[in-house]
Structures are given as structure tokens and as C-alpha cells.
Design an enzyme around this catalytic site. Structure first.
Site, PDB file in Angstrom:
ATOM      1  N   GLY A   6       0.841  -1.207   0.000  1.00  0.00           N
ATOM      2  CA  GLY A   6       0.000   0.000   0.000  1.00  0.00           C
ATOM      3  C   GLY A   6       0.870   1.249   0.000  1.00  0.00           C
ATOM      4  O   GLY A   6       1.869   1.307   0.719  1.00  0.00           O
TER       5      GLY A   6
ATOM      6  N   ARG B 248       0.991  -4.980  -5.242  1.00  0.00           N
ATOM      7  CA  ARG B 248       1.091  -6.160  -4.367  1.00  0.00           C
ATOM      8  C   ARG B 248       1.327  -7.326  -5.315  1.00  0.00           C
ATOM      9  O   ARG B 248       0.505  -7.594  -6.180  1.00  0.00           O
ATOM     10  CB  ARG B 248      -0.207  -6.353  -3.584  1.00  0.00           C
ATOM     11  CG  ARG B 248      -0.550  -5.150  -2.692  1.00  0.00           C
ATOM     12  CD  ARG B 248      -1.673  -5.488  -1.739  1.00  0.00           C
ATOM     13  NE  ARG B 248      -2.204  -4.292  -1.083  1.00  0.00           N
ATOM     14  CZ  ARG B 248      -1.643  -3.717  -0.013  1.00  0.00           C
ATOM     15  NH1 ARG B 248      -0.535  -4.204   0.504  1.00  0.00           N
ATOM     16  NH2 ARG B 248      -2.210  -2.649   0.544  1.00  0.00           N
TER      17      ARG B 248
ATOM     18  N   ASP C  82       5.161  -4.726   6.152  1.00  0.00           N
ATOM     19  CA  ASP C  82       5.661  -6.035   6.596  1.00  0.00           C
ATOM     20  C   ASP C  82       5.734  -7.055   5.453  1.00  0.00           C
ATOM     21  O   ASP C  82       6.680  -7.841   5.380  1.00  0.00           O
ATOM     22  CB  ASP C  82       4.854  -6.567   7.779  1.00  0.00           C
ATOM     23  CG  ASP C  82       3.354  -6.584   7.517  1.00  0.00           C
ATOM     24  OD1 ASP C  82       2.907  -6.036   6.489  1.00  0.00           O
ATOM     25  OD2 ASP C  82       2.624  -7.168   8.347  1.00  0.00           O
TER      26      ASP C  82
ATOM     27  N   THR D 135       4.316   2.335   5.730  1.00  0.00           N
ATOM     28  CA  THR D 135       2.925   1.872   5.801  1.00  0.00           C
ATOM     29  C   THR D 135       2.132   2.789   6.711  1.00  0.00           C
ATOM     30  O   THR D 135       2.625   3.191   7.778  1.00  0.00           O
ATOM     31  CB  THR D 135       2.810   0.424   6.326  1.00  0.00           C
ATOM     32  OG1 THR D 135       1.427   0.148   6.608  1.00  0.00           O
ATOM     33  CG2 THR D 135       3.597   0.171   7.596  1.00  0.00           C
TER      34      THR D 135
ATOM     35  N   ASP E 281      -0.291   1.822   8.329  1.00  0.00           N
ATOM     36  CA  ASP E 281      -0.859   0.989   9.407  1.00  0.00           C
ATOM     37  C   ASP E 281      -0.040   1.018  10.696  1.00  0.00           C
ATOM     38  O   ASP E 281      -0.551   0.691  11.754  1.00  0.00           O
ATOM     39  CB  ASP E 281      -0.989  -0.471   8.947  1.00  0.00           C
ATOM     40  CG  ASP E 281      -1.940  -0.633   7.776  1.00  0.00           C
ATOM     41  OD1 ASP E 281      -2.778   0.264   7.569  1.00  0.00           O
ATOM     42  OD2 ASP E 281      -1.818  -1.640   7.055  1.00  0.00           O
TER      43      ASP E 281
ATOM     44  N   ASP F 175       2.279  -0.966  11.620  1.00  0.00           N
ATOM     45  CA  ASP F 175       2.394  -2.294  12.228  1.00  0.00           C
ATOM     46  C   ASP F 175       3.720  -2.984  11.923  1.00  0.00           C
ATOM     47  O   ASP F 175       3.743  -4.161  11.584  1.00  0.00           O
ATOM     48  CB  ASP F 175       1.218  -3.172  11.767  1.00  0.00           C
ATOM     49  CG  ASP F 175       1.150  -3.288  10.249  1.00  0.00           C
ATOM     50  OD1 ASP F 175       1.795  -2.483   9.560  1.00  0.00           O
ATOM     51  OD2 ASP F 175       0.452  -4.191   9.754  1.00  0.00           O
TER      52      ASP F 175
ATOM     53  N   ARG G  10      -5.800  -2.412   8.433  1.00  0.00           N
ATOM     54  CA  ARG G  10      -5.801  -3.862   8.209  1.00  0.00           C
ATOM     55  C   ARG G  10      -6.101  -4.597   9.520  1.00  0.00           C
ATOM     56  O   ARG G  10      -7.193  -4.443  10.039  1.00  0.00           O
ATOM     57  CB  ARG G  10      -4.472  -4.323   7.614  1.00  0.00           C
ATOM     58  CG  ARG G  10      -4.589  -5.662   6.922  1.00  0.00           C
ATOM     59  CD  ARG G  10      -3.263  -6.102   6.355  1.00  0.00           C
ATOM     60  NE  ARG G  10      -2.877  -5.367   5.187  1.00  0.00           N
ATOM     61  CZ  ARG G  10      -3.259  -5.672   3.944  1.00  0.00           C
ATOM     62  NH1 ARG G  10      -4.010  -6.720   3.728  1.00  0.00           N
ATOM     63  NH2 ARG G  10      -2.871  -4.960   2.918  1.00  0.00           N
TER      64      ARG G  10
HETATM   65  O1  F6P Z   1      -1.607  -1.427   4.398  1.00  0.00           O
HETATM   66  C1  F6P Z   1      -2.239  -0.232   4.097  1.00  0.00           C
HETATM   67  C2  F6P Z   1      -3.694  -0.475   3.798  1.00  0.00           C
HETATM   68  O2  F6P Z   1      -4.299   0.744   3.420  1.00  0.00           O
HETATM   69  C3  F6P Z   1      -4.500  -1.119   4.912  1.00  0.00           C
HETATM   70  O3  F6P Z   1      -4.875  -0.214   5.918  1.00  0.00           O
HETATM   71  C4  F6P Z   1      -5.638  -1.712   4.159  1.00  0.00           C
HETATM   72  O4  F6P Z   1      -6.192  -2.818   4.841  1.00  0.00           O
HETATM   73  C5  F6P Z   1      -4.988  -2.161   2.879  1.00  0.00           C
HETATM   74  O5  F6P Z   1      -3.821  -1.381   2.719  1.00  0.00           O
HETATM   75  C6  F6P Z   1      -5.835  -2.027   1.655  1.00  0.00           C
HETATM   76  O6  F6P Z   1      -5.131  -2.575   0.599  1.00  0.00           O
HETATM   77  P1  F6P Z   1      -5.496  -2.405  -0.933  1.00  0.00           P
HETATM   78  O7  F6P Z   1      -4.930  -1.093  -1.386  1.00  0.00           O
HETATM   79  O8  F6P Z   1      -4.802  -3.545  -1.598  1.00  0.00           O
HETATM   80  O9  F6P Z   1      -6.972  -2.430  -1.041  1.00  0.00           O
END
Ligand code: F6P
Length: 329
Positions: A14, A75, A106, A128, A130, A132, A174
Site C-alpha cells: 500500500g 502487491r 511487513d 505503511t 498501518d 504495524d 488492516r
Molecule cells: O496497508 C495499508 C492499507 O491501506 C491497509 O490499511 C488496508 O487494509 C490495505 O492497505 C488495503 O489494501 P489495498 O490497497 O490492496 O486495497
């Protein structure tokens, strides 16, 4: 000094506000040391597809204030397979990239570890929203994301007050509740749900909403973390139990965009520069971190196993909930 001539940099997972400041610092610190820097587009996907672009100091002018990542991100599920990890390591070697800076969360660290195990000189930089990543007390983007969410919640509070409603506001994160916890405190919210605490007492929340309403409170703000989810269902249950109109708002991707805060620009710049310095010193398989008030680095393999958790003291803060509806009739 190690004999590093070319450094690659990629952003993965992300996106997070401040990633551009980190890229800029990698490019400029590398250039200042006479090293060629190559940007790898779309994270590990671009590493497999050899989407390489030469970066020079001018190319990263005026990107500090931009949200997102100029290198794009992705991703990459293929990267879980050994065959593709080897292909990525081969692509780096064939392109003369001696060191790699991976900016991401992570999952990106785990990808970086696979490359490190294949002999690639890798340094991870925590990016990130998040928050985390166990090895560090700072991750690129968290500060901006929290500020964006806090300001959005202020706006929702205005309309919630005018309509004398209850609002459930779902924030990202997340499987973790850091953004939620910060919003809970910064917005003086009435309640918080996070995935780390599954013993949430819904009846106690309902009782407190009713009690506050009796005392004259005009709005009720509940912060719900993405990892708990089901905000619309919660809104329906609260409305049914309290008789107070209740709406759910899922803040979503707005939290990932926007111009980075000064903190994100400064810390991301420092970490990007630090990562290059590590590679130039011949360090490998490291991650940059900020811990106990200092920038430092850890072994990548060790960093991946490090844990962090919600600060219990902050979570248990009581008596700070709720804002009065000052200035209203
Ligand atoms: O890791 C960052 C984040 O925004 C999380 O808070 C969320 O769960 C996820 O990415 C969403 O991912 P995507 O952009 O693949 O929908």
C-alpha cells in the site's frame, strides 16, 4: 566502504504519504556519493518485468510534497514463489544493481528477506500507514494518515452534531488498531473498537451513549477499526438499541493520499538517506528503524520477527471521551 556502484529503489504494498520523500533522499544521497540510482517501478512486479528507470537528482525535484509514490506500487502475489524470487535476484544482477532499498510494509519486508537469502544486498525502509512494523516506532505515512482521518472525523462530527446523530467511523489499519486509537484520542470519540481487543462490550457502549444523551450530548462518535469492520451493522444495532439516528462512514483510501505532513517528510527523508548510507558502508540485510528517539537499524530477519502492540495505557485512558457541543443553541 563497500564497492557499491548502483542502487535500486522500489516502493511496494500500500502506498503511504512520505514515500516520495524517501525516494528523493535515496536518489540524492546516492548521487552525492557518486552512485547511480535506478528506480524500479511497481514494486516487486517491476523487478520481475525489469521496469527500471534511471533516477537523477533533477528527476526527484518537487516530489517531496506529493502523496503517493512516483515509482508506483503493487502487491505482487507471484513473489511468494521461489522461482520468481530467483528471477528478481537474477534481474538485479544482470542490470548491475548492487544494492536495493525496499520501501514498504511487513509484506514488503518479507519479500526483501527472500531476496536477501538469495544474496541480494537489501535494506528495508518502513512505509505503511498501518504502523504495524515491530522494529520501529515510526512508519512512513502513519502521521499523515492519522491527520487526514482526524480532520475528516472533525467534519463528520459537525454534521453529526447538527443532526444530533451517532456516527460510526471506520478507519484503515488492516489487522491493527493504531490509526483508530490515535483518532479516538485526538477526536475525543465516545468509543473505540480495534481488532486487538475482542472483548468489546457493546452494551456498555450503548449505555454510555444513552447516559451522555441524557446529560445533553448532541453527538456520539465511535471509531471502528477496519480489522473489526461491519460498521453498517453496528450502526443499525446502536440505532435500534438507543433510538438515536446512527450512520456509518468508512473513510477508506482518502487516508492513504494527500500531501505528507512535515514529520513524514523529515523522517522519510532521514530514513531514505540512512538506507543508502548502510549500503555504502557494506551493510546488508538491514532495516532502518526509529526507536527510543533515535534512527537505527536492525537485521532484516530479526526485524521481521519483532512484535509491537497497542499501548495499553493509551487504550485504557478514561474520561477523555466525548466533546461538548460548544456554541450551539
Ligand atoms: O496497508 C495499508 C492499507 O491501506 C491497509 O490499511 C488496508 O487494509 C490495505 O492497505 C488495503 O489494501 P489495498 O490497497 O490492496 O486495497
Amino acid at each position: 566502504m563497500a564497492d557499491i556502484k548502483t542502487i535500486g529503489v522500489l516502493t511496494s504494498g500500500g502506498d503511504a504519504p512520505g514515500m516520495n520523500a524517501a525516494i528523493r533522499a535515496v536518489v540524492r544521497t546516492g548521487a552525492a556519493a557518486g552512485v547511480r540510482v535506478i528506480g524500479i517501478k511497481r514494486g516487486f512486479t517491476g523487478l520481475l518485468d525489469k521496469e527500471f528507470v534511471d533516477m537523477d537528482p533533477e528527476r526527484v525535484s518537487e516530489i517531496m510534497e506529493l502523496g503517493g509514490t512516483i515509482l508506483y506500487t503493487a502487491r505482487c502475489s507471484k513473489f511468494l514463489e521461489a522461482e520468481y524470487q530467483q528471477m528478481a535476484a537474477d534481474n538485479l544482477a544482470q542490470s548491475g544493481i548492487d544494492g536495493l532499498v525496499v520501501i514498504g510494509g511487513d509484506g514488503s519486508y518479507r519479500g526483501a528477506k527472500c531476496l536477501a537469502d538469495l544474496g541480494v544486498h537489501v535494506v528495508g525502509v518502513p512505509g505503511t500507514i498501518d504502523f504495524d512494523i515491530g522494529s520501529t516506532d515510526y512508519t512512513i505515512g502513519f502521521d499523515t494518515a492519522v491527520n487526514t482521518a482526524v480532520s475528516a472525523i472533525d467534519k463528520i462530527t459537525d454534521t453529526s452534531t447538527s443532526h444530533e446523530r451517532c456516527s460510526i467511523i471506520e478507519v484503515m489499519g488492516r489487522n491493527v488498531g493504531y490509526i483508530a486509537l490515535w483518532c479516538h484520542i485526538a477526536n475525543g470519540a465516545d468509543g473505540i473498537l480495534i481488532p486487538e481487543k475482542d472483548e468489546f462490550d457493546e452494551q456498555a457502549l450503548i449505555d454510555s451513549i444513552l447516559n451522555n444523551r441524557r446529560k445533553g450530548r448532541k453527538h456520539h462518535i465511535i471509531i471502528n477499526a477496519e480489522g473489526v469492520g461491519r460498521s453498517n451493522r453496528l450502526a443499525k444495532r446502536i440505532e435500534a438499541a438507543t433510538g438515536i439516528e446512527t450512520r456509518a462512514t468508512i473513510l477508506g483510501y482518502i487516508q492513504r493520499g494527500g500531501t505528507p505532513t512535515a514529520k513524514d517528510r523529515v523522517y522519510a527523508s532521514t530514513m531514505g538517506a540512512y538506507a543508502v548510507d548502510l549500503l555504502l558502508r557494506g551493510e546488508e540485510h538491514r532495516v532502518v528503524a526509529y526507536k527510543d528517539g533515535k534512527f537505527m537499524d536492525f537485521d532484516l530477519g530479526e526485524a521481521i520477527t519483532m512484535k509491537k502492540s497497542i499501548e495499553e495505557y493509551q487504550f485504557l485512558l478514561r474520561g477523555l471521551e466525548g466533546r461538548e457541543s460548544a456554541g450551539r443553541a
